[in-house]
Design a protein around this motif. Sequence first.
Motif, mmCIF file in Angstrom:
data_model
loop_
_atom_site.group_PDB
_atom_site.id
_atom_site.type_symbol
_atom_site.label_atom_id
_atom_site.label_comp_id
_atom_site.label_asym_id
_atom_site.label_seq_id
_atom_site.Cartn_x
_atom_site.Cartn_y
_atom_site.Cartn_z
ATOM 1 N N ALA A 255 1.986 3.273 -3.054
ATOM 2 C CA ALA A 255 1.050 4.138 -3.781
ATOM 3 C C ALA A 255 1.506 5.594 -3.832
ATOM 4 C CB ALA A 255 -0.338 4.057 -3.156
ATOM 5 N N THR A 256 2.449 5.949 -2.951
ATOM 6 C CA THR A 256 2.987 7.308 -2.966
ATOM 7 C C THR A 256 3.856 7.536 -4.208
ATOM 8 O OG1 THR A 256 2.862 7.524 -0.588
ATOM 9 C CG2 THR A 256 4.531 8.849 -1.632
ATOM 10 N N GLN B 281 0.804 -1.223 0.000
ATOM 11 C CA GLN B 281 0.000 0.000 0.000
ATOM 12 C C GLN B 281 0.839 1.276 0.000
ATOM 13 O OE1 GLN B 281 -2.963 0.278 3.131
ATOM 14 N NE2 GLN B 281 -2.976 2.499 2.937
ATOM 15 N N CYS C 180 -4.184 14.335 7.252
ATOM 16 C CA CYS C 180 -3.410 14.200 6.007
ATOM 17 C C CYS C 180 -1.954 14.579 6.233
ATOM 18 C CB CYS C 180 -3.995 15.085 4.911
ATOM 19 S SG CYS C 180 -3.020 15.078 3.393
ATOM 20 N N LEU D 114 -2.044 10.683 -6.746
ATOM 21 C CA LEU D 114 -1.389 9.895 -7.785
ATOM 22 C C LEU D 114 -2.286 8.764 -8.294
ATOM 23 C CD1 LEU D 114 1.446 10.028 -9.050
ATOM 24 C CD2 LEU D 114 2.195 8.368 -7.358
ATOM 25 N N ASN D 115 -3.156 8.275 -7.435
ATOM 26 C CA ASN D 115 -3.993 7.136 -7.809
ATOM 27 C C ASN D 115 -5.429 7.505 -8.104
ATOM 28 O OD1 ASN D 115 -2.415 4.419 -7.622
ATOM 29 N ND2 ASN D 115 -1.637 5.713 -5.973
ATOM 30 N N CYS D 116 -5.735 8.804 -8.125
ATOM 31 C CA CYS D 116 -7.081 9.240 -8.490
ATOM 32 C C CYS D 116 -7.137 9.403 -10.002
ATOM 33 C CB CYS D 116 -7.425 10.562 -7.806
ATOM 34 S SG CYS D 116 -9.038 11.188 -8.302
ATOM 35 N N THR E 27 -8.427 3.433 -0.291
ATOM 36 C CA THR E 27 -7.559 2.260 -0.220
ATOM 37 C C THR E 27 -6.111 2.650 0.089
ATOM 38 O OG1 THR E 27 -8.919 1.058 -1.807
ATOM 39 C CG2 THR E 27 -6.669 0.287 -1.533
ATOM 40 N N VAL E 28 -5.612 3.658 -0.608
ATOM 41 C CA VAL E 28 -4.183 3.969 -0.478
ATOM 42 C C VAL E 28 -3.829 4.839 0.720
ATOM 43 C CG1 VAL E 28 -3.705 3.677 -2.936
ATOM 44 C CG2 VAL E 28 -4.254 5.963 -2.056
ATOM 45 N N CYS E 29 -4.786 5.593 1.261
ATOM 46 C CA CYS E 29 -4.468 6.515 2.353
ATOM 47 C C CYS E 29 -4.077 5.763 3.626
ATOM 48 C CB CYS E 29 -5.633 7.437 2.657
ATOM 49 S SG CYS E 29 -5.219 8.570 4.008
ATOM 50 N N PRO E 30 -2.881 6.031 4.159
ATOM 51 C CA PRO E 30 -2.456 5.336 5.386
ATOM 52 C C PRO E 30 -3.026 5.945 6.665
ATOM 53 C CG PRO E 30 -0.666 6.692 4.556
ATOM 54 C CD PRO E 30 -1.804 6.883 3.609
ATOM 55 N N HIS E 31 -3.793 7.016 6.541
ATOM 56 C CA HIS E 31 -4.330 7.666 7.739
ATOM 57 C C HIS E 31 -5.850 7.812 7.733
ATOM 58 C CE1 HIS E 31 -0.462 8.357 9.551
ATOM 59 N NE2 HIS E 31 -0.007 8.853 8.424
ATOM 60 N N GLY E 32 -6.525 7.077 6.871
ATOM 61 C CA GLY E 32 -7.992 7.096 6.868
ATOM 62 C C GLY E 32 -8.599 8.461 6.603
ATOM 63 N N MET F 73 -10.110 4.219 -4.794
ATOM 64 C CA MET F 73 -8.652 4.153 -4.699
ATOM 65 C C MET F 73 -8.130 5.002 -3.545
ATOM 66 S SD MET F 73 -7.062 2.089 -6.295
ATOM 67 C CE MET F 73 -5.729 1.826 -7.395
ATOM 68 N N ARG G 169 -4.734 -1.204 6.653
ATOM 69 C CA ARG G 169 -4.491 -0.063 5.773
ATOM 70 C C ARG G 169 -3.870 1.127 6.502
ATOM 71 N NH1 ARG G 169 -4.512 -1.637 1.290
ATOM 72 N NH2 ARG G 169 -6.149 -2.765 0.206
ATOM 73 N N ARG G 170 -3.801 1.047 7.810
ATOM 74 C CA ARG G 170 -3.318 2.179 8.587
ATOM 75 C C ARG G 170 -1.843 2.079 8.932
ATOM 76 N NH1 ARG G 170 -6.858 5.546 11.162
ATOM 77 N NH2 ARG G 170 -8.844 5.614 10.044
ATOM 78 N N VAL G 171 -1.189 3.235 8.919
ATOM 79 C CA VAL G 171 0.177 3.323 9.389
ATOM 80 C C VAL G 171 0.138 3.831 10.811
ATOM 81 C CG1 VAL G 171 2.221 4.783 9.251
ATOM 82 C CG2 VAL G 171 1.405 3.642 7.235
ATOM 83 N N CYS H 225 1.304 12.814 1.670
ATOM 84 C CA CYS H 225 2.187 11.842 1.014
ATOM 85 C C CYS H 225 1.914 11.795 -0.488
ATOM 86 C CB CYS H 225 2.061 10.452 1.642
ATOM 87 S SG CYS H 225 0.560 9.548 1.212
ATOM 88 N N GLY H 226 0.706 12.168 -0.884
ATOM 89 C CA GLY H 226 0.393 12.277 -2.303
ATOM 90 C C GLY H 226 -0.138 11.023 -2.960
ATOM 91 N N ALA H 227 -0.296 9.926 -2.185
ATOM 92 C CA ALA H 227 -0.751 8.653 -2.767
ATOM 93 C C ALA H 227 -2.146 8.775 -3.387
ATOM 94 C CB ALA H 227 -0.736 7.562 -1.703
ATOM 95 N N ILE I 190 3.486 5.082 -7.035
ATOM 96 C CA ILE I 190 2.896 4.362 -8.165
ATOM 97 C C ILE I 190 1.472 4.818 -8.443
ATOM 98 C CG2 ILE I 190 1.977 2.075 -8.776
ATOM 99 C CD1 ILE I 190 4.706 0.979 -7.811
ATOM 100 N N SER I 191 1.220 5.047 -9.714
ATOM 101 C CA SER I 191 -0.113 5.441 -10.141
ATOM 102 C C SER I 191 -0.750 4.223 -10.805
ATOM 103 C CB SER I 191 -0.002 6.605 -11.126
ATOM 104 O OG SER I 191 -1.269 6.959 -11.595
ATOM 105 N N ALA I 192 -1.698 3.608 -10.106
ATOM 106 C CA ALA I 192 -2.271 2.340 -10.571
ATOM 107 C C ALA I 192 -2.877 2.439 -11.975
ATOM 108 C CB ALA I 192 -3.321 1.852 -9.575
ATOM 109 N N HIS I 193 -3.632 3.510 -12.228
ATOM 110 C CA HIS I 193 -4.272 3.602 -13.561
ATOM 111 C C HIS I 193 -3.253 3.825 -14.675
ATOM 112 C CE1 HIS I 193 -4.487 7.665 -11.724
ATOM 113 N NE2 HIS I 193 -4.282 8.111 -12.943
#
Lengths: 332, 109
Positions: free
Chosen positions: A128-129, A125, B47, B55-57, B25-30, B22, A168-170, B50-52, A131-134
């Motif tokens: 994702a910072t 996960q 927030c 980048l994934n939107c 899914t990618v956000c590490p802090h909900g 997405m 999913r949480r850090v 981090c920009g995830a 990588i751009s999945a699409h």
Amino acid sequence: MVFNDTGYSIKTTTGKLTYGNRFDHILARLGYKRSKHSVEPGLYAIGTPAQDSPVFVSASYTLSFDALRSALSGTDAYILVLDTKGINVWCAAGKGTFGTDELVHRIESTGLKNIITHRTLIVPQLGATGISAHKVRTRSGFRVEYGPVHASDLPEYMKTRKATPGMRRVRFTLRDRITLIPVELFFVPLPFIIAVVIISLLGGLMTAAAVVTAILAGIVLFPILLPWIPTKDFSTKGFIIGALSAFPFAIWAFNTTHDASLLLRYGSALVYMLAMPSITAFFALNFTGSTTFTSVTGVRREIYAHVPTMASMLVTALTLVVVLVILRYGGM
Amino acid sequence: MFNSYTENTLEYDEKLCINCRMCSTVCPHGVFSGGADKARLVNKKSCMECGACQLNCPTGAITVESGVGCAYAMMWSALTGKKEVTCGCDDDAGSCCAPTTTQLFKSER
């Protein structure tokens, strides 16, 4: 290394960590030869994977790769290691080396399309910072599936291919913070070490002890106590911890100068109360770079809000030292 | 003065959301939560930029000025007027920006 019938090279690995691996992890945690804990990028087979086995993406950092392969112990899978120059997934993603370009390139160079029949990659996960999945899908045809933050959750995740909110949480636990202390300690900037030596030569052992205490308060005590110190800003938290650790030194300075004037005694105590918190706060502020939650905007605001205070406290303390020395030995 | 973290650069334009989930899914802090037909920005203050999500939107509904919050790098660039280096990750192991002297000198290259 094995070559399959398509002619592409696949390296082999296991889920077992050796004593050598564990020793390497200790050195990495200590910050010894920081960029040297790397794994060769490319495609790895763990167990005996088939054409429909899952593919996990990892970084070329031993701690990342080893966490993944030990979590995959007993399963048959492929691991695609990206070239992150020996940096972990999250940091490399922030830099862009664990990124879309490298992933697309690595899919091509390993001939992954000829080795497996499906088109899904399980990416950590935090990748994702970078990588751009699409974009990966458009450019390579592969679908990026974001797995859990921690590789250790993979066995559970693979049962349903769904991550629980907890996965999913850090977080930033006491254990995480303590783990960071050695690496921060080993990298106390050289100017500070030189400063401590000079100070101990000029001002005596107690002064040097005060500087070392201020630094250790910022590097050891601060990360441990982080969530329990009031205020949100790291700098102000550092000022608090610094002031608390300076207090005994201030009292000592006040008591040992009992033959001098009251002004001089308070002045000596004040030097410690000004200098030590500013040093501790500086190290505390720098710890923002190691946390898992501080934002760039916040850190920038902190710098502008508190660094001038730190600098003026230190300058005032040093000026005060000069004034006090003149007062005491200048025959005034 | 005790909380510099009240604001951040995260912006979310709900109109552009296609509910692909997405971001949550990618956000590490909900920060985002999957809604019935749109993603919901539920925890903006957490927030860390981090920009995830951005980048994934796939529709560009999210913008955030992301970057590695390395205090050393920021102070160094403020002092020297040089462009902010992302961080000293070239030399780095466990954490992203553990303070290193080599990092400062290397950023001069």
